[in-house]
Design an enzyme around this catalytic site. Structure first.
Site, PDB file in Angstrom:
ATOM      1  N   GLY A  58       2.838  -1.282   4.316  1.00  0.00           N
ATOM      2  CA  GLY A  58       2.896   0.147   3.994  1.00  0.00           C
ATOM      3  C   GLY A  58       4.333   0.566   3.740  1.00  0.00           C
ATOM      4  N   GLY A  59       4.990   1.090   4.783  1.00  0.00           N
ATOM      5  CA  GLY A  59       6.340   1.659   4.639  1.00  0.00           C
ATOM      6  C   GLY A  59       7.317   0.759   3.911  1.00  0.00           C
TER       7      GLY A  59
ATOM      8  N   GLU B 221      -5.338  -5.213  10.700  1.00  0.00           N
ATOM      9  CA  GLU B 221      -4.296  -4.217  10.894  1.00  0.00           C
ATOM     10  C   GLU B 221      -4.539  -3.470  12.204  1.00  0.00           C
ATOM     11  OE1 GLU B 221      -2.394  -2.869   7.030  1.00  0.00           O
ATOM     12  OE2 GLU B 221      -4.280  -1.801   7.114  1.00  0.00           O
TER      13      GLU B 221
ATOM     14  N   HIS C 116      -9.442   1.153   5.084  1.00  0.00           N
ATOM     15  CA  HIS C 116      -8.131   1.292   5.752  1.00  0.00           C
ATOM     16  C   HIS C 116      -8.291   2.242   6.940  1.00  0.00           C
ATOM     17  CE1 HIS C 116      -3.985   2.442   6.496  1.00  0.00           C
ATOM     18  NE2 HIS C 116      -3.632   1.345   5.860  1.00  0.00           N
TER      19      HIS C 116
ATOM     20  N   SER D 266       3.434  -2.510  10.350  1.00  0.00           N
ATOM     21  CA  SER D 266       4.898  -2.518  10.514  1.00  0.00           C
ATOM     22  C   SER D 266       5.521  -3.876  10.198  1.00  0.00           C
ATOM     23  CB  SER D 266       5.281  -2.044  11.924  1.00  0.00           C
ATOM     24  OG  SER D 266       4.875  -0.699  12.104  1.00  0.00           O
TER      25      SER D 266
ATOM     26  N   ASN E 105       0.867  -1.187   0.000  1.00  0.00           N
ATOM     27  CA  ASN E 105       0.000   0.000   0.000  1.00  0.00           C
ATOM     28  C   ASN E 105       0.898   1.230   0.000  1.00  0.00           C
ATOM     29  OD1 ASN E 105      -1.849   2.025   0.485  1.00  0.00           O
ATOM     30  ND2 ASN E 105      -2.254   1.433   2.616  1.00  0.00           N
ATOM     31  N   TRP E 106       0.975   1.869  -1.168  1.00  0.00           N
ATOM     32  CA  TRP E 106       1.916   2.993  -1.323  1.00  0.00           C
ATOM     33  C   TRP E 106       1.372   4.306  -0.746  1.00  0.00           C
ATOM     34  CZ3 TRP E 106       4.137   2.340  -7.021  1.00  0.00           C
ATOM     35  CH2 TRP E 106       4.792   1.094  -7.099  1.00  0.00           C
ATOM     36  N   LYS E 107       0.105   4.344  -0.411  1.00  0.00           N
ATOM     37  CA  LYS E 107      -0.521   5.569   0.143  1.00  0.00           C
ATOM     38  C   LYS E 107      -0.231   6.770  -0.772  1.00  0.00           C
ATOM     39  CE  LYS E 107       0.102   3.411   4.609  1.00  0.00           C
ATOM     40  NZ  LYS E 107       0.140   3.534   6.039  1.00  0.00           N
TER      41      LYS E 107
ATOM     42  N   GLU F 146      -6.653   4.611   7.958  1.00  0.00           N
ATOM     43  CA  GLU F 146      -6.453   6.041   7.658  1.00  0.00           C
ATOM     44  C   GLU F 146      -7.700   6.640   7.004  1.00  0.00           C
ATOM     45  OE1 GLU F 146      -2.756   5.498   5.583  1.00  0.00           O
ATOM     46  OE2 GLU F 146      -1.785   4.979   7.485  1.00  0.00           O
TER      47      GLU F 146
ATOM     48  N   GLY G  50       2.504   1.953  10.776  1.00  0.00           N
ATOM     49  CA  GLY G  50       3.442   3.060  10.628  1.00  0.00           C
ATOM     50  C   GLY G  50       4.155   3.436  11.911  1.00  0.00           C
TER      51      GLY G  50
HETATM   52  C1  PEP Z   1      -0.716  -0.006   6.199  1.00  0.00           C
HETATM   53  O1  PEP Z   1      -0.801   1.195   6.054  1.00  0.00           O
HETATM   54  O2  PEP Z   1      -1.604  -0.750   5.775  1.00  0.00           O
HETATM   55  C2  PEP Z   1       0.460  -0.532   6.878  1.00  0.00           C
HETATM   56  C3  PEP Z   1       0.432  -1.775   7.296  1.00  0.00           C
HETATM   57  O3  PEP Z   1       1.504   0.339   7.049  1.00  0.00           O
HETATM   58  P1  PEP Z   1       2.928  -0.012   7.703  1.00  0.00           P
HETATM   59  O4  PEP Z   1       3.396  -1.308   7.092  1.00  0.00           O
HETATM   60  O5  PEP Z   1       3.803   1.135   7.356  1.00  0.00           O
HETATM   61  O6  PEP Z   1       2.711  -0.154   9.168  1.00  0.00           O
END
Ligand code: PEP
Length: 254
Positions: free
Chosen positions: A238-239, A172, A101, A217, A11-13, A103, A178
């Site tokens: 994500g990251g 999640e 999600h 994470s 997920n590049w956001k 966010e 994050g």
């Molecule tokens: C996400 O935003 O779905 C996510 C899991 O982010 P991260 O891996 O950065 O925690």
């Protein structure tokens, strides 16, 4: 017992800024897929919509394009400024769309009713809906995390009938997204197992076949332990999905 494949989603956001950087990242992943350094896994990437048509040129049966969100008010087209419809994403070649999600829930106050509408549009457009669920830190500390997750899933599934080919659940925990703080494999596994028990109340086939992914994470160091748990069928990243080497290491970890 059903053997579920491992699915790894990036997920590049709202990253990166430049289309060229998004294209380079997708190209590196496509290169790894074509050299078969990642086997027996389904890789998917969800770029920002602005980059999606460029990224789509690198996608394939092994590297699926995904959407990060879609319009709740129409499946196809209409007067919904700033939205992108499920049909538009499908037209780009997307095979799956994230829905709910944390966010989106946090910054856009998305309700279960709204998410149910989105899921209907995603599945009517022939794509998979990836329903994201998870508790906040205070809910985890209050030990209400099972109830919170059950409520998030039930509120959708009681309003729309789906098959395992139409829905993926991404667990999640919000406190892990994050933050660099990951759920332990055991913490994640117990929620995933509970989700599967909950799904069985709707349909035993859905319970057996639905992919339940962990997100929060996940990184090259912790991926292997998380992905070795029996009810963790992949990851939503994500990251660590923004660096090709890290994302590929996670894909290879399972
Ligand atoms: C996400 O935003 O779905 C996510 C899991 O982010 P991260 O891996 O950065 O925690």
């Amino acid at each position: 017992m059903t053997q579920r494949n491992i699915w790894i989603m990036g997920n590049w956001k709202t990253n990166p800024v430049m289309t060229q950087d998004a294209s380079n990242l997708a190209q590196q992943l496509a290169g790894a897929v074509s050299k078969q350094t990642v086997q027996h896994k389904q890789m998917m990437i969800a770029p920002g919509v602005i980059h999606a048509s460029t990224v789509a040129t690198h996608c394939s049966e092994q590297l699926w394009l995904m959407g990060q969100d879609c319009c709740a008010y129409t499946q196809t087209q209409g007067a919904y400024t700033g939205d992108i419809s499920a049909a538009q994403l499908a037209e780009l070649g997307a095979k799956a769309v994230l829905v709910g999600h944390s966010e989106r829930r946090q910054y856009h106050q998305e309700s279960s009713e709204l998410l149910t509408q989105k899921i209907k549009h995603v599945t009517a457009s022939g794509m998979l809906a990836v329903l994201c669920v998870g508790e906040s830190l205070s809910e985890r500390e209050a030990k209400t995390h099972f109830d919170v997750v059950a409520q998030q899933i039930t509120s959708v599934l009681q309003s729309v009938t789906l098959t395992a080919a139409q829905i993926v659940i991404a667990y999640e925990p919000v406190w892990a997204i994050g933050t660099g703080r990951t759920a332990s494999p055991e913490q994640a596994q117990e929620v995933h197992a509970a989700i599967r028990v909950l799904l069985a109340k709707f349909d035993t086939e859905i319970a057996e076949k639905t992919q339940i992914l962990y997100g929060g994470s996940m990184n090259p160091k912790n991926a292997s332990a998380l992905l070795s748990m029996s009810d963790i069928d992949g990851g939503l990243i994500g990251g660590a999905s923004l660096k090709a080497d890290d994302f590929l290491t996670i894909c290879q970890a399972a």
